[in-house]
Design a protein around this motif. Structure first.
Motif: not given
Length: 120
Positions: A87-88, A40, A90, A115-119, A38, A11
């Motif tokens: 965020p895109e 999503a 993610t 998993q990659v999560i970009v807030s 990737r 994250l």
């Protein structure tokens, strides 16, 4: 048996960086093209970057200038350095090892994904 193992997801805030690793074993690394994909949620898997066995690199337009793919032949590992994350970006990131065989044939091996999560 060819094995492909990804690591490095997590994250991160928008604008941050992550480095993904794809470690391979069980075959000659110099015969392998490494592809990072990737996926999503609710979307199709897309090709993000390629590091060919001959040293060429290719990127999808949405990551050009932000992501860098590189090979460490001594470690049989490919890295995906991801900067200026959005965020895109993610998604679950998958490493695909495509091995060159005789007579133009190839076989393909996948990692389990990271998993990659970009807030925002």
């Amino acid at each position: 048996q060819v094995q492909v193992v990804e690591s490095g997801g997590g994250l991160v805030q928008a604008g941050g960086s992550l480095r993904l690793s794809c470690a391979t074993s069980g075959t000659t690394f110099s015969l392998i093209d490494i592809n990072w994909y990737r996926q999503a949620p609710g979307k199709q898997r897309e090709l993000v970057a390629i590091a060919s066995a001959t040293g060429n690199t290719v990127y999808t337009d949405s990551v050009k200038g932000r992501f860098t793919i590189s090979r460490d032949n001594a470690k049989s590992t490919v890295y995906l350095q991801m900067n200026s994350l959005k965020p895109e970006d993610t998604a679950v990131y998958y490493c695909n090892a495509e091995r060159r065989l005789l007579l133009g044939r190839t076989d393909s091996y996948w990692g389990q994904g990271t998993q990659v999560i970009v807030s925002s």
